[in-house]
Design a protein around this motif. Structure first.
Motif, PDB file in Angstrom:
ATOM      1  N   GLY A  21       0.813  -1.215   0.000  1.00  0.00           N
ATOM      2  CA  GLY A  21       0.000   0.000   0.000  1.00  0.00           C
ATOM      3  C   GLY A  21       0.843   1.258   0.000  1.00  0.00           C
ATOM      4  N   SER A  43       0.871   3.478  -3.360  1.00  0.00           N
ATOM      5  CA  SER A  43       0.240   4.792  -3.193  1.00  0.00           C
ATOM      6  C   SER A  43       1.184   5.909  -3.612  1.00  0.00           C
ATOM      7  CB  SER A  43      -0.172   4.994  -1.726  1.00  0.00           C
ATOM      8  OG  SER A  43      -1.190   4.094  -1.365  1.00  0.00           O
ATOM      9  N   TRP A 101      -8.680  -2.587   0.526  1.00  0.00           N
ATOM     10  CA  TRP A 101      -7.749  -1.482   0.261  1.00  0.00           C
ATOM     11  C   TRP A 101      -6.823  -1.824  -0.905  1.00  0.00           C
ATOM     12  CZ3 TRP A 101      -2.519  -1.044   2.853  1.00  0.00           C
ATOM     13  CH2 TRP A 101      -1.918   0.195   2.624  1.00  0.00           C
ATOM     14  N   LEU A 102      -6.263  -3.035  -0.875  1.00  0.00           N
ATOM     15  CA  LEU A 102      -5.359  -3.447  -1.950  1.00  0.00           C
ATOM     16  C   LEU A 102      -6.089  -3.547  -3.289  1.00  0.00           C
ATOM     17  CD1 LEU A 102      -3.312  -6.085   0.050  1.00  0.00           C
ATOM     18  CD2 LEU A 102      -2.534  -3.815  -0.679  1.00  0.00           C
TER      19      LEU A 102
END
Length: 178
Positions: free
Chosen positions: A76, A80, A109-110
């Motif tokens: 992440g 990001s 999230w991933l």
């Protein structure tokens, strides 16, 4: 980078993601913070409930084994920041990338990061692929956007293999004897 090279890079990303998703579909919440040995990097709950990753500015020797949680935070983080660069945004600092926690929050999230990356790939300007980039190599980087694209695919594949191996080790360690 020509259209066929861009298509090849996209195919490679899809393959890398498929290998990763194989493990994402099988992860259980207890997998994320399982420590395979005494020397591990993980995440700890902070006083405000946020997750704080272990970190050292200079790589320790020996290198700690990361937990699945730490690896998922690491994905992440680098992804990001890569997307910040690709979109021309001010890159976030490592401390600004927050891990959602064990289980489905991190998996979601991933997957959202994947969707954002696909959006970037879908709008790639061929001239951006030939342009110099600094992330992750630094200000004097001789590399281009095409190199960055290849790096994302490689880094994702490496992290997917690490997560997969940890998942398999935990499964084997906790399985009932035959």
């Amino acid at each position: 980078m020509s259209t066929s090279e861009t298509e090849l890079a996209r195919w490679q990303f899809d393959l890398s993601w498929a290998l990763f998703d194989h493990h994402l579909q099988r992860l259980a919440p207890d997998d994320f913070l399982w420590e395979p040995g005494p020397l591990c990097w993980t995440l700890d709950a902070g006083p405000d409930g946020s997750w704080i990753p272990d970190w050292a500015d200079t790589e320790p020797d020996p290198v700690p084994v990361p937990t699945i949680g730490w690896l998922s935070w690491h994905i992440g983080w680098w992804w990001s920041v890569t997307m910040d660069h690709a979109r021309g945004r001010t890159p976030r600092e490592r401390e600004e990338i927050h891990w959602p926690g064990p289980g489905e929050p991190t998996i979601a999230w991933l997957r959202a990061l994947r969707d954002e990356w696909l959006d970037i790939l879908g709008g790639l300007d061929p001239s951006a692929l030939a342009a110099p980039v600094t992330f992750p190599w630094g200000e004097d980087s001789p590399y281009t956007g095409a190199h960055q694209l290849a790096w994302v695919n490689t880094e994702l594949t490496k992290n997917a293999a690490e997560i997969g191996q940890l998942r398999l080790l935990r499964t084997a360690a906790t399985a009932a004897p035959a």
